[in-house]
Design a protein around this motif. Structure first.
Motif, short mmCIF file in Angstrom:
data_model
loop_
_atom_site.label_atom_id
_atom_site.label_comp_id
_atom_site.label_asym_id
_atom_site.label_seq_id
_atom_site.Cartn_x
_atom_site.Cartn_y
_atom_site.Cartn_z
N LYS A 41 0.86 -1.18 0.00
CA LYS A 41 0.00 0.00 0.00
C LYS A 41 0.90 1.23 0.00
O LYS A 41 1.72 1.41 0.90
CB LYS A 41 -0.90 -0.01 1.24
N VAL A 42 0.75 2.09 -1.02
CA VAL A 42 1.61 3.26 -1.18
C VAL A 42 0.74 4.51 -1.16
O VAL A 42 -0.27 4.58 -1.84
CB VAL A 42 2.38 3.19 -2.52
N THR A 43 1.16 5.51 -0.38
CA THR A 43 0.44 6.77 -0.26
C THR A 43 1.37 7.93 -0.58
O THR A 43 2.50 7.99 -0.07
CB THR A 43 -0.11 6.96 1.17
N LEU A 44 0.91 8.86 -1.42
CA LEU A 44 1.68 10.06 -1.74
C LEU A 44 1.47 11.07 -0.62
O LEU A 44 0.34 11.51 -0.38
CB LEU A 44 1.23 10.64 -3.08
N VAL A 45 2.54 11.42 0.10
CA VAL A 45 2.41 12.31 1.26
C VAL A 45 3.07 13.66 1.05
O VAL A 45 2.91 14.55 1.88
CB VAL A 45 2.98 11.65 2.54
N CYS A 86 7.93 8.22 -11.90
CA CYS A 86 7.83 7.05 -11.01
C CYS A 86 6.54 7.08 -10.21
O CYS A 86 5.87 6.06 -10.05
CB CYS A 86 9.03 6.98 -10.08
N VAL A 87 6.20 8.25 -9.70
CA VAL A 87 4.97 8.38 -8.92
C VAL A 87 3.76 8.07 -9.79
O VAL A 87 2.85 7.36 -9.38
CB VAL A 87 4.88 9.79 -8.29
N ARG A 88 3.74 8.60 -11.02
CA ARG A 88 2.64 8.32 -11.94
C ARG A 88 2.62 6.84 -12.32
O ARG A 88 1.55 6.25 -12.46
CB ARG A 88 2.76 9.18 -13.20
N GLY A 89 3.79 6.24 -12.47
CA GLY A 89 3.88 4.82 -12.79
C GLY A 89 3.33 3.94 -11.69
O GLY A 89 2.82 2.84 -11.96
N LEU A 90 3.41 4.40 -10.47
CA LEU A 90 2.84 3.66 -9.35
C LEU A 90 1.32 3.84 -9.27
O LEU A 90 0.65 3.15 -8.53
CB LEU A 90 3.47 4.13 -8.03
N GLY A 91 0.79 4.81 -10.03
CA GLY A 91 -0.66 5.02 -10.06
C GLY A 91 -1.14 6.09 -9.11
O GLY A 91 -2.34 6.25 -8.91
N LEU A 92 -0.22 6.85 -8.54
CA LEU A 92 -0.60 7.92 -7.61
C LEU A 92 -0.90 9.19 -8.40
O LEU A 92 -0.17 9.56 -9.30
CB LEU A 92 0.53 8.17 -6.61
N ARG A 93 -2.01 9.86 -8.03
CA ARG A 93 -2.45 11.02 -8.79
C ARG A 93 -2.39 12.32 -8.00
O ARG A 93 -2.14 13.38 -8.56
CB ARG A 93 -3.88 10.81 -9.29
N ARG A 94 -2.65 12.28 -6.71
CA ARG A 94 -2.72 13.51 -5.92
C ARG A 94 -2.26 13.22 -4.49
O ARG A 94 -2.07 12.08 -4.11
CB ARG A 94 -4.15 14.05 -5.92
N MET A 95 -2.12 14.28 -3.72
CA MET A 95 -1.69 14.14 -2.33
C MET A 95 -2.69 13.28 -1.55
O MET A 95 -3.89 13.37 -1.77
CB MET A 95 -1.62 15.52 -1.67
N ASN A 96 -2.17 12.46 -0.67
CA ASN A 96 -2.95 11.55 0.19
C ASN A 96 -3.72 10.50 -0.59
O ASN A 96 -4.62 9.88 -0.05
CB ASN A 96 -3.89 12.33 1.11
N HIS A 97 -3.38 10.29 -1.86
CA HIS A 97 -3.98 9.23 -2.66
C HIS A 97 -3.24 7.94 -2.34
O HIS A 97 -2.02 7.91 -2.31
CB HIS A 97 -3.87 9.58 -4.15
N THR A 98 -3.98 6.86 -2.10
CA THR A 98 -3.40 5.58 -1.74
C THR A 98 -3.76 4.55 -2.81
O THR A 98 -4.89 4.49 -3.25
CB THR A 98 -3.93 5.10 -0.38
N THR A 123 11.26 7.55 -2.14
CA THR A 123 10.93 7.31 -0.73
C THR A 123 10.63 8.59 0.02
O THR A 123 9.87 8.57 0.99
CB THR A 123 12.06 6.57 0.00
N TYR A 124 11.21 9.71 -0.41
CA TYR A 124 10.98 10.97 0.29
C TYR A 124 9.61 11.57 -0.03
O TYR A 124 9.20 12.54 0.60
CB TYR A 124 12.08 11.97 -0.05
N LEU A 125 8.88 10.99 -0.98
CA LEU A 125 7.56 11.49 -1.37
C LEU A 125 6.42 10.60 -0.91
O LEU A 125 5.27 11.04 -0.85
CB LEU A 125 7.46 11.61 -2.89
N VAL A 126 6.71 9.32 -0.61
CA VAL A 126 5.64 8.35 -0.36
C VAL A 126 5.79 7.71 1.01
O VAL A 126 6.85 7.74 1.63
CB VAL A 126 5.61 7.26 -1.44
N LYS A 127 4.67 7.11 1.47
CA LYS A 127 4.65 6.29 2.68
C LYS A 127 4.17 4.91 2.27
O LYS A 127 3.22 4.79 1.49
CB LYS A 127 3.70 6.91 3.70
N CYS A 128 4.83 3.86 2.76
CA CYS A 128 4.49 2.49 2.35
C CYS A 128 4.06 1.66 3.54
O CYS A 128 4.59 1.82 4.64
CB CYS A 128 5.70 1.82 1.70
#
Length: 61
Positions: free
Chosen positions: A8-12, A25-37, A54-59
């Motif tokens: 489970k990956v969240t853009l923080v 990389c963030v788009r490749g993981l499927g993250l679109r906006r802040m706090n999107h999991t 790693t400095y942008l996401v929480k796993c």
């Protein structure tokens, strides 16, 4: 049949001011906006993208 493991990956943190490769990389993981999991498969490719940003996401496993 065995079930595949997921992460489970969240853009923080915001993507503003980051490198284009890191935004990709963030788009490749499927993250679109802040706090999107999203839940991604636990593969070496996905782990590499997560490690790069790693400095942008929480796993969570």
């Amino acid at each position: 049949m065995s079930e595949q493991k997921t992460i489970k990956v969240t853009l923080v943190k915001s993507l503003i001011g980051t490198k284009a490769a890191h935004r990709a990389c963030v788009r490749g993981l499927g993250l679109r906006r802040m706090n999107h999991t999203v839940e991604v498969l636990d593969t070496p490719e996905n782990r590499g993208m997560i490690t790069k940003v790693t400095y942008l996401v929480k796993c969570e496993a």
